[in-house]
Design an enzyme around this catalytic site. Sequence first.
Site, PDB file in Angstrom:
ATOM      1  CG  ASP A 241      -1.879  -1.181   1.204  1.00 35.10           C
ATOM      2  OD1 ASP A 241      -2.244  -1.644   0.110  1.00 35.10           O
ATOM      3  OD2 ASP A 241      -2.218  -1.666   2.304  1.00 35.10           O
ATOM      4  CD  GLU A 242       4.751  -0.457  -0.292  1.00 43.78           C
ATOM      5  OE1 GLU A 242       3.860  -0.774  -1.116  1.00 43.78           O
ATOM      6  OE2 GLU A 242       5.429  -1.299   0.332  1.00 43.78           O
TER       7      GLU A 242
ATOM      8  CE  LYS B 281       2.408  -2.395  -4.338  1.00 47.15           C
ATOM      9  NZ  LYS B 281       2.027  -2.048  -2.945  1.00 47.15           N
TER      10      LYS B 281
ATOM     11  N   GLY C 129      -4.598  -4.318  -3.816  1.00 44.45           N
ATOM     12  CA  GLY C 129      -5.589  -3.274  -4.106  1.00 44.45           C
ATOM     13  C   GLY C 129      -4.814  -2.028  -4.466  1.00 44.45           C
ATOM     14  CG  HIS C 130      -2.069  -1.998  -6.984  1.00 44.82           C
ATOM     15  ND1 HIS C 130      -1.174  -2.552  -7.847  1.00 44.82           N
ATOM     16  CD2 HIS C 130      -1.785  -2.543  -5.770  1.00 44.82           C
ATOM     17  CE1 HIS C 130      -0.390  -3.397  -7.193  1.00 44.82           C
ATOM     18  NE2 HIS C 130      -0.755  -3.413  -5.933  1.00 44.82           N
TER      19      HIS C 130
ATOM     20  NE  ARG D 193       5.558 -31.443  -7.309  1.00 46.00           N
ATOM     21  CZ  ARG D 193       6.454 -32.260  -6.781  1.00 46.00           C
ATOM     22  NH1 ARG D 193       7.514 -32.601  -7.464  1.00 46.00           N
ATOM     23  NH2 ARG D 193       6.286 -32.750  -5.575  1.00 46.00           N
TER      24      ARG D 193
ATOM     25  CD  GLN E 218       0.693  -8.857  -2.569  1.00 49.63           C
ATOM     26  OE1 GLN E 218       1.385  -9.493  -3.341  1.00 49.63           O
ATOM     27  NE2 GLN E 218      -0.564  -8.581  -2.821  1.00 49.63           N
TER      28      GLN E 218
ATOM     29  NE  ARG F  89      -7.542  -6.844   6.538  1.00 45.34           N
ATOM     30  CZ  ARG F  89      -6.573  -7.738   6.464  1.00 45.34           C
ATOM     31  NH1 ARG F  89      -6.320  -8.519   7.496  1.00 45.34           N
ATOM     32  NH2 ARG F  89      -5.853  -7.853   5.366  1.00 45.34           N
TER      33      ARG F  89
ATOM     34  CG  ASP G  28      -0.330  14.489   0.826  1.00 47.27           C
ATOM     35  OD1 ASP G  28       0.445  13.645   0.330  1.00 47.27           O
ATOM     36  OD2 ASP G  28      -1.549  14.273   0.981  1.00 47.27           O
TER      37      ASP G  28
HETATM   38  P1  GDP Z   1      -0.825   0.365  -3.525  1.00 49.97           P
HETATM   39  O1  GDP Z   1      -1.428  -0.909  -3.074  1.00 49.97           O
HETATM   40  O2  GDP Z   1       0.658   0.415  -3.257  1.00 49.97           O
HETATM   41  O3  GDP Z   1      -1.147   0.718  -4.942  1.00 49.97           O
HETATM   42  O4  GDP Z   1      -1.452   1.520  -2.611  1.00 49.97           O
HETATM   43  P2  GDP Z   1      -3.027   1.672  -2.216  1.00 49.97           P
HETATM   44  O5  GDP Z   1      -3.773   2.117  -3.396  1.00 49.97           O
HETATM   45  O6  GDP Z   1      -3.493   0.457  -1.513  1.00 49.97           O
HETATM   46  O7  GDP Z   1      -2.927   2.783  -1.113  1.00 49.97           O
HETATM   47  C1  GDP Z   1      -2.407   4.051  -1.373  1.00 49.97           C
HETATM   48  C2  GDP Z   1      -3.516   5.097  -1.091  1.00 49.97           C
HETATM   49  O8  GDP Z   1      -2.931   6.375  -0.985  1.00 49.97           O
HETATM   50  C3  GDP Z   1      -4.530   5.211  -2.202  1.00 49.97           C
HETATM   51  O9  GDP Z   1      -5.779   5.540  -1.634  1.00 49.97           O
HETATM   52  C4  GDP Z   1      -4.016   6.365  -3.056  1.00 49.97           C
HETATM   53  O10 GDP Z   1      -5.053   7.067  -3.737  1.00 49.97           O
HETATM   54  C5  GDP Z   1      -3.425   7.262  -1.999  1.00 49.97           C
HETATM   55  N1  GDP Z   1      -2.264   8.037  -2.405  1.00 49.97           N
HETATM   56  C6  GDP Z   1      -1.255   7.710  -3.244  1.00 49.97           C
HETATM   57  N2  GDP Z   1      -0.312   8.660  -3.263  1.00 49.97           N
HETATM   58  C7  GDP Z   1      -0.716   9.610  -2.390  1.00 49.97           C
HETATM   59  C8  GDP Z   1      -0.144  10.826  -1.932  1.00 49.97           C
HETATM   60  O11 GDP Z   1       0.944  11.238  -2.316  1.00 49.97           O
HETATM   61  N3  GDP Z   1      -0.866  11.542  -1.007  1.00 49.97           N
HETATM   62  C9  GDP Z   1      -2.074  11.120  -0.534  1.00 49.97           C
HETATM   63  N4  GDP Z   1      -2.692  11.872   0.369  1.00 49.97           N
HETATM   64  N5  GDP Z   1      -2.637   9.973  -0.958  1.00 49.97           N
HETATM   65  C10 GDP Z   1      -1.959   9.230  -1.851  1.00 49.97           C
HETATM   66  P1  IMO Z   2      -0.966  -4.163  -2.261  1.00 52.28           P
HETATM   67  O1  IMO Z   2      -0.519  -4.729  -3.574  1.00 52.28           O
HETATM   68  C1  IMO Z   2      -0.970  -4.635   2.085  1.00 52.28           C
HETATM   69  C2  IMO Z   2      -1.097  -8.731   3.624  1.00 52.28           C
HETATM   70  C3  IMO Z   2      -2.333  -9.189   4.368  1.00 52.28           C
HETATM   71  C4  IMO Z   2      -1.707 -10.172   5.345  1.00 52.28           C
HETATM   72  C5  IMO Z   2      -0.612 -10.810   4.536  1.00 52.28           C
HETATM   73  C6  IMO Z   2      -0.977 -12.159   3.910  1.00 52.28           C
HETATM   74  O2  IMO Z   2      -2.257  -3.439  -2.305  1.00 52.28           O
HETATM   75  O3  IMO Z   2       0.141  -3.405  -1.600  1.00 52.28           O
HETATM   76  P2  IMO Z   2      -2.554 -12.819   1.874  1.00 52.28           P
HETATM   77  O4  IMO Z   2      -3.993 -12.577   1.620  1.00 52.28           O
HETATM   78  O5  IMO Z   2      -1.638 -12.250   0.835  1.00 52.28           O
HETATM   79  O6  IMO Z   2      -2.232 -14.263   2.152  1.00 52.28           O
HETATM   80  O7  IMO Z   2      -2.240 -12.047   3.246  1.00 52.28           O
HETATM   81  O8  IMO Z   2      -0.293  -9.901   3.492  1.00 52.28           O
HETATM   82  N1  IMO Z   2      -1.325  -8.202   2.268  1.00 52.28           N
HETATM   83  C7  IMO Z   2      -1.243  -6.903   1.949  1.00 52.28           C
HETATM   84  N2  IMO Z   2      -1.015  -5.822   2.724  1.00 52.28           N
HETATM   85  N3  IMO Z   2      -1.107  -4.500   0.756  1.00 52.28           N
HETATM   86  C8  IMO Z   2      -1.295  -5.578  -0.039  1.00 52.28           C
HETATM   87  O9  IMO Z   2      -1.286  -5.505  -1.378  1.00 52.28           O
HETATM   88  C9  IMO Z   2      -1.413  -6.847   0.558  1.00 52.28           C
HETATM   89  N4  IMO Z   2      -1.627  -8.098   0.079  1.00 52.28           N
HETATM   90  C10 IMO Z   2      -1.553  -8.908   1.127  1.00 52.28           C
HETATM   91  O10 IMO Z   2      -2.972  -8.118   5.012  1.00 52.28           O
HETATM   92  O11 IMO Z   2      -1.096  -9.464   6.394  1.00 52.28           O
HETATM   93 MG    MG Z   3      -2.954  -1.565  -1.804  1.00 53.43          MG
END
Ligand code: GDP
Ligand code: IMO
Ligand code: MG
Length: 423
Positions: A13-14, A16, A40-41, A143, A223, A302, A332
């Site tokens: 959730d960085e 990406k 979830g991107h 397998r 991830q 969550r 920000d």
């Molecule tokens: P991913 O899984 O690495 O693609 O990240 P997620 O989409 O799960 O979570 C990142 C969240 O931060 C999303 O709701 C984005 O819309 C939001 N986001 C991304 N970059 C920024 C930022 O620079 N500032 C803020 N406030 N939100 C951001």
């Molecule tokens: P993105 O691509 C954050 C976490 C789950 C759990 C562990 C194992 O959006 O960054 P799993 O269902 O993969 O067997 O769960 O990994 N997890 C994530 N945490 N972002 C994700 O994906 C994740 N995908 C799995 O919360 O701790």
């Molecule tokens: Mg995500």
Amino acid sequence: MANTVLVGLQWGDEGKGKIIDVLTERADVVVRFQGGNNAGHTVKVGEQQFVLHLVPSGILRERSLCIIGNGVVVDPLALDQEIAELEGKGIDVRSRLHLSSRAQLVFCYHRQMDGLFERKLGENKIGTTKRGIGPAYADKVNRVGIRAAALLHPARFEARFRAQAGFYNRLLSEGGEAPLDVDAEWGRLAAAADRLAPLVKDTVLMVNQASRAGREILFEGAQGTWLDVDYGTYPFVTSSNTTAGAACTGGGLAPSRIERVIGVAKAYTTRVGSGPFPTELTDDTGDELRRVGSEFGATTGRPRRCGWFDAVATRYAAMLNGADEMAVTKLDVLDDVRTLRICTAYSIDGVVTHEMPADIEDITRAVPVYEEMPGWRQPTSGVRCRRDLPAAALRYLERLAELAQCRISLLSIGPKREQTFTF
Ligand code: GDP
Ligand code: IMO
Ligand code: MG
């Protein structure tokens, strides 16, 4: 842009998805290479928000070809639904999305086994997304998995699915679970298979032909590094390799063709699910980061655990991935913080270390050693170039880069496309 791998340097959730979307302004091909719909991107385009789970984030740019590589585990029902939802929002998916014939499929029994394992672990549960990811990768390694190529041959697919479902039904009933309705599930699968079959291709050929033709390929990690099954905070990890090397095994392009690795890191840290998180804040500051950063899971909803930037974990992750550059997101969110803390080392039973330990017991006992920096207390979401950043924000970013031993090449200061600039 060169052939590039983009990975998360923290616990997922960085941001990406957002960075992929920004970079695909120039990329020709975007490849997902591991994970499944546990990802979830989120991408914001204008006022529309998209959350992508299996479909590469490049789908939102009309020029890019999108590939779900062989290293991904694909739930056919989830993919079918995701495509329908994207098409419902006016995105042309079918002409640009390709699914590797070698990708493993995820079925209802994997999802149920995921739930069963978690219940058996009780308070030691991993906190998975319950999408069946672990059990599907286990089938691959055992397998006995079923691959996307089966979608092209309904009779073979049905026979294999029924055999596996029968096996799992016995296991599930021993575990006290309700049995699967195999006929009903097959009905749903057959309908989805019919719609997905045209997408199934030898994507290894596609990726290599594109590379030879000089087209630029972007590999979209899911991830984050600390959820990697080998390097992460095992056993509190996902079931795939989330690090840069997996782009080759899961995407079908050789290491000699990869030219660039970008790591994505938030300006602080979050984690969803269980497992150690040394810089976690369980106080008001943590709640405030969650509120300001809207830190709720894009897949499961969550609340995400929030904490300070961990330079020990991020430096190790940058090294492991060979990331020479970093995209820093969500700066920000820190705009109103009075005093910022950065973890520069861990103290484990009184011994100070600058490296991430392998043993879960050690990581759990790690007490962060912090340095403090003053906050900037002014909005940054409207900033569009480095020199307009508040001085304290610039100093904070420079310190992150120094400690992580990784230069910052992109900065994100909001969820929108335009809230990004070359640093
Ligand atoms: P991913 O899984 O690495 O693609 O990240 P997620 O989409 O799960 O979570 C990142 C969240 O931060 C999303 O709701 C984005 O819309 C939001 N986001 C991304 N970059 C920024 C930022 O620079 N500032 C803020 N406030 N939100 C951001
Ligand atoms: P993105 O691509 C954050 C976490 C789950 C759990 C562990 C194992 O959006 O960054 P799993 O269902 O993969 O067997 O769960 O990994 N997890 C994530 N945490 N972002 C994700 O994906 C994740 N995908 C799995 O919360 O701790
Ligand atoms: Mg995500």
